[in-house]
Motif scaffolding. Structure first.
Motif, PDB file in Angstrom:
ATOM      1  N   ALA A  11      16.924 -44.292   8.797  1.00  0.00           N
ATOM      2  CA  ALA A  11      17.274 -43.875  10.152  1.00  0.00           C
ATOM      3  C   ALA A  11      16.922 -42.404  10.327  1.00  0.00           C
ATOM      4  O   ALA A  11      17.008 -41.623   9.386  1.00  0.00           O
ATOM      5  CB  ALA A  11      18.760 -44.084  10.410  1.00  0.00           C
ATOM      6  N   ALA A  12      16.505 -42.062  11.505  1.00  0.00           N
ATOM      7  CA  ALA A  12      16.219 -40.672  11.843  1.00  0.00           C
ATOM      8  C   ALA A  12      16.992 -40.347  13.102  1.00  0.00           C
ATOM      9  O   ALA A  12      17.074 -41.166  14.022  1.00  0.00           O
ATOM     10  CB  ALA A  12      14.724 -40.465  12.068  1.00  0.00           C
ATOM     11  N   GLN A  95       8.359 -39.102  11.500  1.00  0.00           N
ATOM     12  CA  GLN A  95       7.128 -39.039  10.716  1.00  0.00           C
ATOM     13  C   GLN A  95       7.431 -38.865   9.227  1.00  0.00           C
ATOM     14  O   GLN A  95       6.794 -39.502   8.383  1.00  0.00           O
ATOM     15  CB  GLN A  95       6.235 -37.892  11.218  1.00  0.00           C
ATOM     16  N   ALA A  96       8.415 -38.043   8.903  1.00  0.00           N
ATOM     17  CA  ALA A  96       8.800 -37.852   7.497  1.00  0.00           C
ATOM     18  C   ALA A  96       9.360 -39.127   6.891  1.00  0.00           C
ATOM     19  O   ALA A  96       9.049 -39.483   5.762  1.00  0.00           O
ATOM     20  CB  ALA A  96       9.814 -36.710   7.388  1.00  0.00           C
ATOM     21  N   ALA A  97      10.191 -39.833   7.674  1.00  0.00           N
ATOM     22  CA  ALA A  97      10.781 -41.089   7.186  1.00  0.00           C
ATOM     23  C   ALA A  97       9.690 -42.142   6.956  1.00  0.00           C
ATOM     24  O   ALA A  97       9.729 -42.873   5.965  1.00  0.00           O
ATOM     25  CB  ALA A  97      11.824 -41.598   8.168  1.00  0.00           C
ATOM     26  N   LEU A  98       8.733 -42.198   7.868  1.00  0.00           N
ATOM     27  CA  LEU A  98       7.650 -43.179   7.715  1.00  0.00           C
ATOM     28  C   LEU A  98       6.745 -42.858   6.527  1.00  0.00           C
ATOM     29  O   LEU A  98       6.317 -43.768   5.816  1.00  0.00           O
ATOM     30  CB  LEU A  98       6.818 -43.258   9.003  1.00  0.00           C
TER      31      LEU A  98
END
Length: 101
Positions: A11-12, A95-98
């Motif tokens: 989650a973001a 973007q970081a989570a992906l």
């Protein structure tokens, strides 16, 4: 519960300083009668700026014109993200989570 245990979820989130309606206005800064920095500092920007803008620009329909104004604003998403720090931060978090998954 086994199904949930086998799935990885990410989650973001970001703290939103303004409501969606105010972010939509960021896509129309060229036609707003008030400077963007003044709108962002307003305590009640949705009521003071969004509601009159929707009425004046003849956005109508269910939800008080929100669907129509968001569709009209989306081509300006880059400008909206640049004007709304929390959207840019959320975009970076996603973007970081992906890239981490």
């Amino acid at each position: 519960m086994d199904w949930l245990d086998s799935k990885q979820a990410t989650a973001a989130s970001e703290l939103a300083l303004e409501e969606l309606e105010v972010w939509a206005l960021a896509g129309f800064t060229g036609t707003l009668p008030t400077r963007w920095d003044v709108i962002r500092k307003e305590c009640n920007p949705k009521e003071v700026y969004f509601d009159p803008f929707v009425r004046n620009e003849a956005f109508a329909g269910p939800g008080g014109g929100r669907k129509q104004i968001m569709r009209a604003a989306m081509p300006q998403f880059g400008s909206i993200a640049n004007r709304c720090d929390e959207i840019e931060a959320l975009k970076s978090s996603i973007q970081a989570a992906l890239s981490a998954s």
